[in-house]
Design a protein around this motif. Sequence first.
Motif, PDB file in Angstrom:
ATOM      1  N   GLN A 135      46.366  39.336  81.015  1.00  0.00           N
ATOM      2  CA  GLN A 135      47.653  39.315  80.312  1.00  0.00           C
ATOM      3  C   GLN A 135      48.629  40.334  80.902  1.00  0.00           C
ATOM      4  OE1 GLN A 135      47.511  39.386  75.960  1.00  0.00           O
ATOM      5  NE2 GLN A 135      45.476  38.444  76.026  1.00  0.00           N
ATOM      6  N   ASN A 136      48.114  41.510  81.237  1.00  0.00           N
ATOM      7  CA  ASN A 136      48.960  42.554  81.828  1.00  0.00           C
ATOM      8  C   ASN A 136      49.480  42.146  83.203  1.00  0.00           C
ATOM      9  OD1 ASN A 136      48.744  44.297  79.650  1.00  0.00           O
ATOM     10  ND2 ASN A 136      46.896  45.299  80.446  1.00  0.00           N
ATOM     11  N   THR A 137      48.624  41.516  83.994  1.00  0.00           N
ATOM     12  CA  THR A 137      49.035  41.032  85.320  1.00  0.00           C
ATOM     13  C   THR A 137      50.138  39.983  85.180  1.00  0.00           C
ATOM     14  OG1 THR A 137      46.798  41.424  86.177  1.00  0.00           O
ATOM     15  CG2 THR A 137      48.230  39.997  87.484  1.00  0.00           C
ATOM     16  N   LEU A 138      49.944  39.076  84.246  1.00  0.00           N
ATOM     17  CA  LEU A 138      50.951  38.027  83.994  1.00  0.00           C
ATOM     18  C   LEU A 138      52.291  38.653  83.597  1.00  0.00           C
ATOM     19  CD1 LEU A 138      48.786  35.477  81.972  1.00  0.00           C
ATOM     20  CD2 LEU A 138      49.793  35.055  84.210  1.00  0.00           C
ATOM     21  N   ASN A 149      58.004  39.347  85.627  1.00  0.00           N
ATOM     22  CA  ASN A 149      59.299  40.041  85.762  1.00  0.00           C
ATOM     23  C   ASN A 149      59.977  39.716  87.101  1.00  0.00           C
ATOM     24  OD1 ASN A 149      59.209  41.401  83.275  1.00  0.00           O
ATOM     25  ND2 ASN A 149      57.865  42.983  84.130  1.00  0.00           N
ATOM     26  N   TYR A 150      59.181  39.226  88.057  1.00  0.00           N
ATOM     27  CA  TYR A 150      59.700  38.984  89.408  1.00  0.00           C
ATOM     28  C   TYR A 150      59.620  37.512  89.859  1.00  0.00           C
ATOM     29  CZ  TYR A 150      58.944  44.030  89.481  1.00  0.00           C
ATOM     30  OH  TYR A 150      58.954  45.364  89.168  1.00  0.00           O
ATOM     31  N   THR A 173      53.965  32.887  88.924  1.00  0.00           N
ATOM     32  CA  THR A 173      53.202  33.930  88.227  1.00  0.00           C
ATOM     33  C   THR A 173      51.784  33.456  87.933  1.00  0.00           C
ATOM     34  OG1 THR A 173      55.200  34.830  87.195  1.00  0.00           O
ATOM     35  CG2 THR A 173      53.100  35.356  86.138  1.00  0.00           C
ATOM     36  N   ALA A 174      51.684  32.225  87.425  1.00  0.00           N
ATOM     37  CA  ALA A 174      50.365  31.652  87.109  1.00  0.00           C
ATOM     38  C   ALA A 174      49.515  31.517  88.367  1.00  0.00           C
ATOM     39  CB  ALA A 174      50.539  30.296  86.433  1.00  0.00           C
TER      40      ALA A 174
END
Length: 287
Positions: free
Chosen positions: A240-243, A248-249, A255-256
């Motif tokens: 979840q933190n990585t996602l 944000n970028y 992202t996925a």
Amino acid sequence: MIKNHGNLFIISTPIGNMLDITYRSVKILKKIDYIASENYKKTLRLLNNFNIKKPIIILHQHNEYENLKKIIQDLINQKNIALVSEAGTPTINDPGFLLIRECHVKKIKVIPLPGACAIITALSASGIPSNRFCFEGFLPSQKIKRKKKIKSLKFEKRTIIFFESSQRIIQTLQNLSKEFGKNRKITIARELTKYWESIKYITIANLLKKYKKNKIICKGEIVLIISGYKKKHKISLKVQNTLKILNNYFSLKKTALLTSQIHKTKKNLLYKYLLKKQNSDKNKKIL
């Protein structure tokens, strides 16, 4: 197939509305020599409705062995016979299986005519996936056996279909709620094709609540259609933190993809999580 034999026609009859019988079925009923029926009165009512006069013999679960030899012999003697159940498609939770099997053994032609079937009619309108399903007939009437049967289906991934009686519906819903969970989706189809037909797509808990408060009448023929088991995939806090950081970028898809490569997780699962979270955040802003 031996040409001199007669034919056994499997004819589906209406499950409520008389107009649901097919033209072909009426035509065949007028031509055959006699009818093997599960219920004399209901079949006679159907025949009278279409001005058909044919002899009827009774074939139900208590005399199927007894009448089997006579029907087979009549077919061998070139008589054409129709097999009908009380309502719907014969042999679907109804007698006739032994007769049909014996016809195949004796090389007698069996001709099925498509028509009404409560489980398919209910399934088509259920709102629950219909590409894979299992039909379990009536649940056992004894409490212990019923609970055991429901427990055995807890992790069945296919859509599950039952018949249930109005007398046992509340007990069955209580058993389902305990084993399948309160939020499992269920469709109850009651008195199909009749004037007071009712089809409700709901959770098990809410359906049970409606029955307990008498908001649904506990009468009529019932088909229950329950969504199959779905394994819940949990996304760890680390993922979840990585996602959150990557989103944000990058776009949701990117992202996925990147997160799935970093954590060796399914991309589609992560994308669905991001979509759900995005929609949830939008709703919070509106509120």
